[in-house]
Motif scaffolding. Sequence first.
Motif, PDB file in Angstrom:
ATOM      1  N   TYR A  72      -2.713 -24.404   4.995  1.00 55.54           N
ATOM      2  CA  TYR A  72      -3.437 -23.184   4.674  1.00 55.54           C
ATOM      3  C   TYR A  72      -3.265 -22.929   3.179  1.00 55.54           C
ATOM      4  N   MET A  73      -4.112 -22.066   2.632  1.00 51.25           N
ATOM      5  CA  MET A  73      -4.069 -21.802   1.197  1.00 51.25           C
ATOM      6  C   MET A  73      -3.922 -20.312   0.935  1.00 51.25           C
ATOM      7  N   GLY A  74      -3.307 -19.993  -0.198  1.00 53.17           N
ATOM      8  CA  GLY A  74      -3.132 -18.591  -0.532  1.00 53.17           C
ATOM      9  C   GLY A  74      -2.837 -18.384  -2.006  1.00 53.17           C
ATOM     10  N   TRP A  75      -2.724 -17.118  -2.365  1.00 48.54           N
ATOM     11  CA  TRP A  75      -2.438 -16.717  -3.750  1.00 48.54           C
ATOM     12  C   TRP A  75      -1.198 -15.835  -3.775  1.00 48.54           C
ATOM     13  N   PHE A  76      -0.369 -16.066  -4.757  1.00 51.16           N
ATOM     14  CA  PHE A  76       0.796 -15.238  -5.054  1.00 51.16           C
ATOM     15  C   PHE A  76       0.709 -14.829  -6.522  1.00 51.16           C
ATOM     16  N   ARG A  77       1.511 -13.860  -6.916  1.00 47.79           N
ATOM     17  CA  ARG A  77       1.542 -13.479  -8.324  1.00 47.79           C
ATOM     18  C   ARG A  77       2.942 -13.027  -8.707  1.00 47.79           C
ATOM     19  N   GLN A  78       3.229 -13.130 -10.004  1.00 48.69           N
ATOM     20  CA  GLN A  78       4.518 -12.676 -10.516  1.00 48.69           C
ATOM     21  C   GLN A  78       4.301 -11.953 -11.825  1.00 48.69           C
ATOM     22  N   THR A 110      -8.363 -13.610   6.925  1.00 53.85           N
ATOM     23  CA  THR A 110      -7.700 -13.310   5.661  1.00 53.85           C
ATOM     24  C   THR A 110      -6.603 -12.259   5.835  1.00 53.85           C
ATOM     25  N   ILE A 111      -5.615 -12.355   4.982  1.00 47.42           N
ATOM     26  CA  ILE A 111      -4.540 -11.370   4.909  1.00 47.42           C
ATOM     27  C   ILE A 111      -4.383 -10.975   3.449  1.00 47.42           C
ATOM     28  N   TYR A 112      -4.243  -9.685   3.193  1.00 43.61           N
ATOM     29  CA  TYR A 112      -4.069  -9.185   1.834  1.00 43.61           C
ATOM     30  C   TYR A 112      -2.838  -8.293   1.750  1.00 43.61           C
ATOM     31  N   SER A 113      -2.232  -8.281   0.576  1.00 41.29           N
ATOM     32  CA  SER A 113      -1.183  -7.301   0.353  1.00 41.29           C
ATOM     33  C   SER A 113      -1.828  -5.924   0.220  1.00 41.29           C
ATOM     34  N   ASP A 114      -1.077  -4.892   0.542  1.00 40.88           N
ATOM     35  CA  ASP A 114      -1.616  -3.534   0.474  1.00 40.88           C
ATOM     36  C   ASP A 114      -2.083  -3.186  -0.935  1.00 40.88           C
ATOM     37  N   SER A 115      -1.420  -3.727  -1.932  1.00 38.83           N
ATOM     38  CA  SER A 115      -1.724  -3.367  -3.310  1.00 38.83           C
ATOM     39  C   SER A 115      -3.077  -3.885  -3.789  1.00 38.83           C
ATOM     40  N   VAL A 116      -3.635  -4.881  -3.105  1.00 39.62           N
ATOM     41  CA  VAL A 116      -4.912  -5.447  -3.562  1.00 39.62           C
ATOM     42  C   VAL A 116      -6.027  -5.288  -2.532  1.00 39.62           C
ATOM     43  N   LYS A 117      -5.678  -4.810  -1.350  1.00 35.89           N
ATOM     44  CA  LYS A 117      -6.666  -4.694  -0.274  1.00 35.89           C
ATOM     45  C   LYS A 117      -7.826  -3.812  -0.718  1.00 35.89           C
ATOM     46  N   GLY A 118      -9.039  -4.290  -0.483  1.00 32.28           N
ATOM     47  CA  GLY A 118     -10.233  -3.545  -0.874  1.00 32.28           C
ATOM     48  C   GLY A 118     -10.709  -3.855  -2.284  1.00 32.28           C
ATOM     49  N   ARG A 119      -9.885  -4.519  -3.068  1.00 27.95           N
ATOM     50  CA  ARG A 119     -10.259  -4.863  -4.452  1.00 27.95           C
ATOM     51  C   ARG A 119     -10.365  -6.365  -4.672  1.00 27.95           C
ATOM     52  N   PHE A 120      -9.532  -7.131  -4.003  1.00 25.98           N
ATOM     53  CA  PHE A 120      -9.529  -8.582  -4.152  1.00 25.98           C
ATOM     54  C   PHE A 120     -10.134  -9.221  -2.905  1.00 25.98           C
ATOM     55  N   THR A 121     -10.783 -10.378  -3.110  1.00 27.58           N
ATOM     56  CA  THR A 121     -11.353 -11.122  -1.996  1.00 27.58           C
ATOM     57  C   THR A 121     -11.003 -12.591  -2.126  1.00 27.58           C
ATOM     58  N   VAL A 122     -10.397 -13.125  -1.074  1.00 29.98           N
ATOM     59  CA  VAL A 122     -10.066 -14.546  -1.049  1.00 29.98           C
ATOM     60  C   VAL A 122     -11.136 -15.282  -0.254  1.00 29.98           C
ATOM     61  N   SER A 123     -11.522 -16.452  -0.730  1.00 36.00           N
ATOM     62  CA  SER A 123     -12.525 -17.259  -0.048  1.00 36.00           C
ATOM     63  C   SER A 123     -12.276 -18.722  -0.374  1.00 36.00           C
ATOM     64  N   TYR A 170      -0.509 -17.562  -8.892  1.00 35.71           N
ATOM     65  CA  TYR A 170      -0.237 -18.905  -8.421  1.00 35.71           C
ATOM     66  C   TYR A 170      -1.041 -19.212  -7.160  1.00 35.71           C
ATOM     67  N   CYS A 171      -1.593 -20.392  -7.126  1.00 36.28           N
ATOM     68  CA  CYS A 171      -2.182 -20.929  -5.911  1.00 36.28           C
ATOM     69  C   CYS A 171      -1.065 -21.605  -5.118  1.00 36.28           C
ATOM     70  N   ALA A 172      -1.155 -21.553  -3.794  1.00 33.58           N
ATOM     71  CA  ALA A 172      -0.108 -22.139  -2.968  1.00 33.58           C
ATOM     72  C   ALA A 172      -0.688 -22.770  -1.716  1.00 33.58           C
ATOM     73  N   ALA A 173      -0.064 -23.860  -1.290  1.00 31.38           N
ATOM     74  CA  ALA A 173      -0.374 -24.488  -0.008  1.00 31.38           C
ATOM     75  C   ALA A 173       0.702 -24.050   0.975  1.00 31.38           C
ATOM     76  N   LEU A 174       0.282 -23.510   2.109  1.00 37.98           N
ATOM     77  CA  LEU A 174       1.178 -22.812   3.018  1.00 37.98           C
ATOM     78  C   LEU A 174       1.269 -23.504   4.376  1.00 37.98           C
ATOM     79  N   ALA A 175       2.459 -23.436   4.982  1.00 41.23           N
ATOM     80  CA  ALA A 175       2.621 -23.963   6.336  1.00 41.23           C
ATOM     81  C   ALA A 175       1.922 -23.044   7.346  1.00 41.23           C
ATOM     82  N   VAL A 176       1.995 -21.752   7.105  1.00 39.43           N
ATOM     83  CA  VAL A 176       1.296 -20.770   7.931  1.00 39.43           C
ATOM     84  C   VAL A 176       0.640 -19.758   6.992  1.00 39.43           C
ATOM     85  N   PRO A 177      -0.467 -19.151   7.374  1.00 43.15           N
ATOM     86  CA  PRO A 177      -1.201 -18.259   6.461  1.00 43.15           C
ATOM     87  C   PRO A 177      -0.601 -16.859   6.389  1.00 43.15           C
TER      88      PRO A 177
END
Length: 121
Positions: free
Chosen positions: A33-39, A57-70, A94-101
Amino acid sequence: QVQLMESGGGSVQTGGSLRLSCEAPRDIYSRYYMGWFRQAPGKEREGVATIGTGAATIYSDSVKGRFTVSQDSAKNTLYLDLNSLKPEDTALYYCAALAVPLLWQGNVRYWGQGTQVTVSS
């Protein structure tokens, strides 16, 4: 060495938009699976968004409604559209490859090198 290639970072003003892209090797893209992280400076790395089976899709609360992953599976490419940007969104993304989404660093199998997003007020 696996390379996840991020692009699209930059500097914008508050309220602006950016699109981040991450291209992965085909075998990685099809296996994980793929995802985004930030620091942000002085802060711990945090999960931003993931995309799973059936484009769930799953979003952190801080970006929900503003960011879109596709994703574009034909291009092995993950995207993150950042809208209504705020100064607190300033971070290395950061882009990341994930074992679970899930938004959990413990399940990251591969990291990209990061792309900088800077939002000025």
